[in-house]
Every structure is written in C-alpha cells, then in structure tokens.
Design a protein around this motif. Sequence first.
Motif, PDB file in Angstrom:
ATOM      1  N   ARG A   1       0.830  -1.196   0.000  1.00  0.00           N
ATOM      2  CA  ARG A   1       0.000   0.000   0.000  1.00  0.00           C
ATOM      3  C   ARG A   1       0.869   1.252   0.000  1.00  0.00           C
ATOM      4  NH1 ARG A   1      -2.217   3.729   2.750  1.00  0.00           N
ATOM      5  NH2 ARG A   1      -1.995   3.309   4.932  1.00  0.00           N
ATOM      6  N   VAL A   2       1.975   1.237   0.738  1.00  0.00           N
ATOM      7  CA  VAL A   2       2.877   2.386   0.807  1.00  0.00           C
ATOM      8  C   VAL A   2       3.478   2.669  -0.573  1.00  0.00           C
ATOM      9  CG1 VAL A   2       5.037   3.228   1.797  1.00  0.00           C
ATOM     10  CG2 VAL A   2       3.382   2.072   3.254  1.00  0.00           C
ATOM     11  N   THR A   3       3.866   1.619  -1.277  1.00  0.00           N
ATOM     12  CA  THR A   3       4.426   1.767  -2.622  1.00  0.00           C
ATOM     13  C   THR A   3       3.390   2.365  -3.567  1.00  0.00           C
ATOM     14  OG1 THR A   3       5.876  -0.119  -2.245  1.00  0.00           O
ATOM     15  CG2 THR A   3       5.526   0.551  -4.533  1.00  0.00           C
ATOM     16  N   GLU A   4       2.173   1.869  -3.494  1.00  0.00           N
ATOM     17  CA  GLU A   4       1.104   2.400  -4.357  1.00  0.00           C
ATOM     18  C   GLU A   4       0.832   3.867  -4.043  1.00  0.00           C
ATOM     19  OE1 GLU A   4      -0.543   0.950  -6.964  1.00  0.00           O
ATOM     20  OE2 GLU A   4       0.975  -0.618  -6.726  1.00  0.00           O
ATOM     21  N   ASP A   5       0.822   4.230  -2.763  1.00  0.00           N
ATOM     22  CA  ASP A   5       0.595   5.624  -2.374  1.00  0.00           C
ATOM     23  C   ASP A   5       1.733   6.528  -2.862  1.00  0.00           C
ATOM     24  OD1 ASP A   5      -1.739   4.856  -1.156  1.00  0.00           O
ATOM     25  OD2 ASP A   5      -0.947   4.980   0.905  1.00  0.00           O
ATOM     26  N   ALA A   6       2.966   6.041  -2.758  1.00  0.00           N
ATOM     27  CA  ALA A   6       4.116   6.822  -3.219  1.00  0.00           C
ATOM     28  C   ALA A   6       4.058   7.009  -4.734  1.00  0.00           C
ATOM     29  CB  ALA A   6       5.420   6.141  -2.815  1.00  0.00           C
ATOM     30  N   ARG A   7       3.692   5.967  -5.433  1.00  0.00           N
ATOM     31  CA  ARG A   7       3.586   6.056  -6.895  1.00  0.00           C
ATOM     32  C   ARG A   7       2.470   7.019  -7.297  1.00  0.00           C
ATOM     33  NH1 ARG A   7       5.121   1.698 -11.006  1.00  0.00           N
ATOM     34  NH2 ARG A   7       4.128   2.426 -12.896  1.00  0.00           N
ATOM     35  N   ALA A   8       1.353   6.988  -6.609  1.00  0.00           N
ATOM     36  CA  ALA A   8       0.249   7.912  -6.892  1.00  0.00           C
ATOM     37  C   ALA A   8       0.690   9.360  -6.647  1.00  0.00           C
ATOM     38  CB  ALA A   8      -0.966   7.559  -6.043  1.00  0.00           C
ATOM     39  N   ALA A   9       1.442   9.579  -5.571  1.00  0.00           N
ATOM     40  CA  ALA A   9       1.945  10.926  -5.282  1.00  0.00           C
ATOM     41  C   ALA A   9       2.904  11.385  -6.379  1.00  0.00           C
ATOM     42  CB  ALA A   9       2.642  10.957  -3.921  1.00  0.00           C
ATOM     43  N   TYR A  10       3.744  10.483  -6.862  1.00  0.00           N
ATOM     44  CA  TYR A  10       4.682  10.790  -7.945  1.00  0.00           C
ATOM     45  C   TYR A  10       3.925  11.184  -9.214  1.00  0.00           C
ATOM     46  CZ  TYR A  10       8.092   9.981 -11.654  1.00  0.00           C
ATOM     47  OH  TYR A  10       8.885  10.111 -12.760  1.00  0.00           O
ATOM     48  N   ILE A  11       2.886  10.437  -9.543  1.00  0.00           N
ATOM     49  CA  ILE A  11       2.086  10.750 -10.729  1.00  0.00           C
ATOM     50  C   ILE A  11       1.403  12.100 -10.565  1.00  0.00           C
ATOM     51  CG2 ILE A  11       0.055  10.018 -12.072  1.00  0.00           C
ATOM     52  CD1 ILE A  11       1.031   7.098 -11.577  1.00  0.00           C
ATOM     53  N   ASP A  12       0.944  12.430  -9.364  1.00  0.00           N
ATOM     54  CA  ASP A  12       0.361  13.755  -9.112  1.00  0.00           C
ATOM     55  C   ASP A  12       1.390  14.864  -9.351  1.00  0.00           C
ATOM     56  OD1 ASP A  12      -2.149  12.744  -8.550  1.00  0.00           O
ATOM     57  OD2 ASP A  12      -1.844  12.767  -6.367  1.00  0.00           O
ATOM     58  N   ILE A  13       2.635  14.627  -8.943  1.00  0.00           N
ATOM     59  CA  ILE A  13       3.701  15.608  -9.175  1.00  0.00           C
ATOM     60  C   ILE A  13       3.965  15.752 -10.672  1.00  0.00           C
ATOM     61  CG2 ILE A  13       6.188  16.032  -8.869  1.00  0.00           C
ATOM     62  CD1 ILE A  13       5.817  14.819  -6.026  1.00  0.00           C
TER      63      ILE A  13
END
Length: 172
Positions: A1-13
Amino acid sequence: RVTEDARAAYIDILRASIRFYERNLKALATLAGVEVEVIKPRLENNDTLLKKAGIEVRWNFDGKGFISTDDGEASGGQQVIKSLILLIALMMDDRARGGFVFIDEPFAHLDVFNIDRVAEFLLATETQFIVTTPNTHNTNIYRPSMLSIVTKKKPASNPFAPPPAHIRRLNA
C-alpha cells in the motif's frame, strides 16, 4: 500500500509539472505572438502508459494553422522561436519570470526580420542568457544584451588570441 501511495503521489507531481510547463509555454508563446496547443499524456498507474507518456506541442505561426514541433515546414526564425520557448519554459519558476539559458548561435541563419523577431522575444521574456553568435552584417543581434564580449580566434602566427573586447549597456 505504501508503494502504491508513493507512486500515486509521484504521478500527481508529474501532472502538476506538466500543467506548470504548459502555463509557461503559453505565456512565452503569447510574448512571441505564437499560438500553442499542448497535448498532455494520459498519466495513470500503469507501467506501459508511463513509459509511452510524452508531451506534444503544436504551433500556429501567423494564423497559418497548427504544425508539430518537428514539422519541416517552419521557417528558420520559427524553428528558433519554438526552440527558445521550449527551453525557457523549462527554466521558469513561480518566484520570478525568465530564468537563465545558454543559447548557441540563435541568429546564425536568420534574415534581418527574424533576427529582430528573436531579439524582441528574448527581451520580452526577461530571461538572463548567454548568446553565442557569429559575426554578421546586422548589429541588432547585440540589442537584447546588457553585456557583449567579443572574442577572436588566435592567428596561427601568434602565441595567444587577442584580448576580448566588451560592450556594456546601461538601462536607459
């Protein structure tokens, strides 16, 4: 879940960066009297889509219709303006206009009209820049600069090149 959240944040950036770049492109295009259209990539949490993601920029010079960035129909002056807009837009930030860029011979193959057009654009961007330029019959190439440093090649018969000359302009 942490990896998915980090990836989602990266895509938002990435999305925010693309919006910021688009805003800069449009502001600079307006200064140059050009219309741009930015086609943004689809960004999703998908490796294949992310690998293929890219920004497409289309240009409308003089109301003649949109052309792609790599269109061979653009004149030399239009190619220079496109390149400068793309480059300077990358250097801009929210705190100040412009940025700092090194531009190698933007006037080299341009006619007098396009030298003036590119020089006016550079002045309007409020960008700090270093421009290299060949000698030319048109001294307008020096107009957008506050400081010109003129260097000469070392003659074969001399041990050193001649000292550089410089011209400093003060704001009027």
